[in-house]
Enzyme design. Sequence first.
Site, PDB file in Angstrom:
ATOM      1  CE  LYS A  87       6.035  -1.265   9.931  1.00  0.00           C
ATOM      2  NZ  LYS A  87       4.899  -0.737   9.017  1.00  0.00           N
ATOM      3  CE  LYS A 114      -3.578   2.280   3.007  1.00  0.00           C
ATOM      4  NZ  LYS A 114      -4.412   2.117   4.301  1.00  0.00           N
ATOM      5  CD  GLU A 174       9.593  -5.924   7.374  1.00  0.00           C
ATOM      6  OE1 GLU A 174       9.177  -4.914   6.829  1.00  0.00           O
ATOM      7  OE2 GLU A 174       9.233  -6.344   8.578  1.00  0.00           O
TER       8      GLU A 174
HETATM    9  C1  G6Q Z   1      -2.464  -4.120   8.053  1.00  0.00           C
HETATM   10  C2  G6Q Z   1      -1.084  -3.374   8.304  1.00  0.00           C
HETATM   11  C3  G6Q Z   1      -0.056  -3.997   7.930  1.00  0.00           C
HETATM   12  C4  G6Q Z   1       0.447  -3.677   6.545  1.00  0.00           C
HETATM   13  C5  G6Q Z   1       1.761  -4.161   6.069  1.00  0.00           C
HETATM   14  C6  G6Q Z   1       2.252  -3.867   4.823  1.00  0.00           C
HETATM   15  O1  G6Q Z   1      -3.480  -3.716   8.445  1.00  0.00           O
HETATM   16  O2  G6Q Z   1      -1.394  -2.105   8.042  1.00  0.00           O
HETATM   17  O3  G6Q Z   1       0.210  -5.585   7.947  1.00  0.00           O
HETATM   18  O4  G6Q Z   1      -0.279  -4.341   5.560  1.00  0.00           O
HETATM   19  O5  G6Q Z   1       2.748  -3.393   7.009  1.00  0.00           O
HETATM   20  O6  G6Q Z   1       2.042  -2.817   4.335  1.00  0.00           O
HETATM   21  P1  G6Q Z   1       2.239  -2.440   2.850  1.00  0.00           P
HETATM   22  O7  G6Q Z   1       1.175  -2.781   2.244  1.00  0.00           O
HETATM   23  O8  G6Q Z   1       2.280  -0.782   3.060  1.00  0.00           O
HETATM   24  O9  G6Q Z   1       3.460  -2.731   2.441  1.00  0.00           O
END
Ligand code: G6Q
Length: 538
Positions: A505, A207, A213
């Site tokens: 993090k 997102k 990672e």
């Molecule tokens: C979910 C959290 C978390 C997120 C990951 C990946 O509700 O926000 O699990 O999905 O940290 O984030 P990105 O999609 O931004 O890489």
Amino acid sequence: MKTTLTNTESWKSLEKHFDEIEHVSIKTLFENDKNRGQQLVVKDEGIYFDFSKHRITGETLKLLSQLLENRDFDNQRQAMFSGEKINITEKRAVLHTALRAPKGSTILVDGRNVVPDVHAVLDKMSGFANKIRNGEWKGHSGKTIKTIINIGIGGSDLGPVMAYEALKYFSIRSLDFRFVSNVDGSDFAEAVEGLRADETLFIISSKTFTTLETMANAQTARQWALKNLGDESAIAKHFVAVSTNEKEVTRFGIDPQNMFGFWDWVGGRYSMSAAIGLSTMIAIGPENYHEMLAGLHKMDEHFRTAPVEKNIPVIMALLGVWYNNFFGAETQAVFPYDKYLHRFPAYLQQLTMESMGKHVTIGGDIVDYQTGAIYWGEPGTNGQHSFYQLIHQGTKLIPVDFIGFKESLNLLPPHQDYLIANMIAQGEALAFGKTADEVRAEGVAEEMVSHKVFVGNRPSSTFFLDKLSPENLGKLVAMYEHCVFVQGVIWNINPFDQMGVELGKVLAQNIIPELQNGEKPLHHDSSTNALIEFYREK
Ligand code: G6Q
């Protein structure tokens, strides 16, 4: 000072009611009402939801429902569905329900109808998925794609993995699907083992497109592809992105034409029905994917419109509160009696525990009651030969959700009969147990009787559906999503943020240069300093 939940009249009535019911057994409840097993059932949307084997009476449900109504539930539910910014800590709407809204409906965010945007992305996904599936999309050297690797983590991984595994039966078998999430290099190394770069497509799902990672794995994938394909221009044919961050996607070198977008009003763990589901769509095809969306939407509508006493996610949530806050249960087990759902409990762990792992109310006050339960589970019947012992005869109260299907997707008689007989038998054994007299009647030696007694009175719900179709998977997912929402309303917490994952993090970012550069002196606590030094000794 007590927070406003535990000093409400509804809560106090529940405390009083709990004192009356705590020692009433499920067996007695069934003896008192011969039709209980038919009455405490909701049959809707193709789901047979049996909640009769719980330590509840009609009065319990009435009081729990009153508690919910007194939390302004109707308005809060309406606020979510209509796009109000109910995720107040992040100032965002919460609209995963818009991701499966039918074409032609209207859902406004800041005055804009987002439904056409959703369908435009879905159409773009379908076009792309079809090209991969029918071999029209060629790699850099003109070869067709044989392997899809989704790189993502958390909400950008668990949904896609779970859905791919759950719907594998419907998946195209000429394509291989792999998932890389862990920053552990072994995850990537094993995922590309034996693969040819010119037949591999990476979907970088993030997102934010900034997650450590995912970015580390994406960069490694890029290097691996370039090493094997030798040419920067190859990236366009072997990398696509799912993200809300076009700037970073472009900076990474992915053509924005090959980016599938979504929006800040979709939380990570609620995003498997957003473009994050691209790998799922490629695997099962657009038609099946739309069936899954239809199932999600049907459950959304059920949740939005069914009265509380017939509303599956609401009842699930109320039962969860009852055990969590009154019986002091710490965990909730979920046991799917279907091998394909083997990642469903892991998926639910994030959905429920990241959402409900909060100790302050929306207003920022520290709660004086328990919030989220620990979710866990494994597919039956394997669990029966392992940890079920503790549920049957241990000292802890563990409410269970059983999920089963009438038909197996793979007709191999008599397997399904055996499987479902086991599921039904477990619920029966947990609820009714076996008394000392029953054990004695079997001729068991007196010194062994207490070992063989099953106290029973252990609660479970059973969810029965016809088969594990894309539509039914959609319904199950939305059912738990909305259960989470209802519990958030009762506990007055925000199920849509995840501040708790941030601190680690940030600290990791501080420690990375210390591991790499051998910086001195270290300024952590003595344990952290020693661990860093031990690592540096290699
Ligand atoms: C979910 C959290 C978390 C997120 C990951 C990946 O509700 O926000 O699990 O999905 O940290 O984030 P990105 O999609 O931004 O890489």
